[in-house]
Design a protein around this motif. Structure first.
Motif, mmCIF file in Angstrom:
data_model
loop_
_atom_site.group_PDB
_atom_site.id
_atom_site.type_symbol
_atom_site.label_atom_id
_atom_site.label_comp_id
_atom_site.label_asym_id
_atom_site.label_seq_id
_atom_site.Cartn_x
_atom_site.Cartn_y
_atom_site.Cartn_z
ATOM 1 N N LEU A 20 0.832 -1.201 0.000
ATOM 2 C CA LEU A 20 0.000 0.000 0.000
ATOM 3 C C LEU A 20 0.864 1.247 0.000
ATOM 4 N N PRO A 21 0.344 2.342 -0.536
ATOM 5 C CA PRO A 21 1.101 3.591 -0.450
ATOM 6 C C PRO A 21 1.239 3.979 1.019
ATOM 7 N N GLY A 22 2.395 4.368 1.409
ATOM 8 C CA GLY A 22 2.615 4.742 2.798
ATOM 9 C C GLY A 22 3.908 4.180 3.329
ATOM 10 N N PRO A 23 4.033 4.170 4.631
ATOM 11 C CA PRO A 23 5.329 3.885 5.242
ATOM 12 C C PRO A 23 5.600 2.415 5.551
ATOM 13 N N GLY A 24 5.196 1.501 4.696
ATOM 14 C CA GLY A 24 5.392 0.078 4.969
ATOM 15 C C GLY A 24 6.835 -0.288 5.250
ATOM 16 N N TRP A 25 7.744 0.127 4.358
ATOM 17 C CA TRP A 25 9.159 -0.193 4.553
ATOM 18 C C TRP A 25 9.711 0.488 5.789
ATOM 19 N N LEU A 26 9.273 1.712 6.058
ATOM 20 C CA LEU A 26 9.744 2.426 7.239
ATOM 21 C C LEU A 26 9.334 1.683 8.514
ATOM 22 N N ILE A 27 8.136 1.129 8.523
ATOM 23 C CA ILE A 27 7.673 0.357 9.681
ATOM 24 C C ILE A 27 8.487 -0.924 9.825
ATOM 25 N N VAL A 28 8.795 -1.589 8.713
ATOM 26 C CA VAL A 28 9.643 -2.790 8.770
ATOM 27 C C VAL A 28 11.010 -2.434 9.367
ATOM 28 N N ILE A 29 11.585 -1.335 8.917
ATOM 29 C CA ILE A 29 12.883 -0.906 9.442
ATOM 30 C C ILE A 29 12.767 -0.555 10.929
ATOM 31 N N GLY A 30 11.645 0.038 11.327
ATOM 32 C CA GLY A 30 11.412 0.303 12.751
ATOM 33 C C GLY A 30 11.376 -0.976 13.565
ATOM 34 N N GLY A 31 10.717 -1.997 13.038
ATOM 35 C CA GLY A 31 10.695 -3.296 13.716
ATOM 36 C C GLY A 31 12.079 -3.905 13.796
ATOM 37 N N VAL A 77 4.918 7.532 -10.121
ATOM 38 C CA VAL A 77 4.210 6.600 -11.014
ATOM 39 C C VAL A 77 4.060 5.242 -10.332
ATOM 40 N N PHE A 78 5.115 4.788 -9.667
ATOM 41 C CA PHE A 78 5.054 3.508 -8.962
ATOM 42 C C PHE A 78 3.994 3.546 -7.857
ATOM 43 N N VAL A 79 3.995 4.596 -7.053
ATOM 44 C CA VAL A 79 3.011 4.709 -5.969
ATOM 45 C C VAL A 79 1.598 4.789 -6.542
ATOM 46 N N ALA A 80 1.404 5.531 -7.625
ATOM 47 C CA ALA A 80 0.082 5.627 -8.251
ATOM 48 C C ALA A 80 -0.371 4.267 -8.773
ATOM 49 N N ALA A 81 0.547 3.525 -9.378
ATOM 50 C CA ALA A 81 0.200 2.193 -9.891
ATOM 51 C C ALA A 81 -0.203 1.259 -8.756
ATOM 52 N N VAL A 82 0.540 1.310 -7.658
ATOM 53 C CA VAL A 82 0.195 0.471 -6.494
ATOM 54 C C VAL A 82 -1.160 0.884 -5.938
ATOM 55 N N LEU A 83 -1.396 2.195 -5.823
ATOM 56 C CA LEU A 83 -2.674 2.682 -5.309
ATOM 57 C C LEU A 83 -3.835 2.265 -6.208
ATOM 58 N N LEU A 84 -3.692 2.458 -7.513
ATOM 59 C CA LEU A 84 -4.764 2.085 -8.446
ATOM 60 C C LEU A 84 -5.015 0.575 -8.428
ATOM 61 N N THR A 85 -3.951 -0.201 -8.363
ATOM 62 C CA THR A 85 -4.096 -1.661 -8.308
ATOM 63 C C THR A 85 -4.765 -2.087 -7.013
ATOM 64 N N THR A 86 -4.377 -1.468 -5.911
ATOM 65 C CA THR A 86 -4.996 -1.786 -4.619
ATOM 66 C C THR A 86 -6.483 -1.451 -4.636
#
Length: 106
Positions: A20-31, A77-86
């Motif tokens: 999803l658009p947002g801080p997914g990787w940042l949360i993984v790094i936080g973990g 473009v990548f974030v938009a594609a992920v958002l539209l696909t989601t």
């Protein structure tokens, strides 16, 4: 044990949020940072990740404005594609089709 469990929960939530658009990787790094409090392997992996992000950031800073703009556009473009696909496959909303229909009827 509590650090390990807390880190696992944070990493799991981050992994679920990566598509999803947002801080997914940042949360993984936080973990991973939480795990690094207790586990040496997590400390090494966190340092490796920091080094790669720092290297990428420094490389981007050395590029011309045009290249930085193109990198930014590619990211958008990548974030938009992920958002539209989601939206399409999770909620059944075809934004592109609806927008095209709206344009044709105006």
């Amino acid at each position: 044990m509590i650090i390990g469990a807390l880190g696992a929960v944070v990493v799991a939530i981050g992994i679920l949020l990566i598509p999803l658009p947002g801080p997914g990787w940042l949360i993984v790094i936080g973990g991973l940072a939480i795990w690094a409090i207790e586990f040496v392997w997590a400390r090494h992996l966190l340092q490796f990740t920091k080094d790669k992000v720092r290297g990428w950031t420094e490389w981007v800073k050395r590029q011309s404005l045009l290249v930085r703009v193109l990198i930014g556009l590619a990211g958008m473009v990548f974030v938009a594609a992920v958002l539209l696909t989601t939206l399409r496959y999770s909620f059944g909303v075809n934004v592109v089709s609806q927008a095209w229909h709206y344009v044709k009827t105006r």
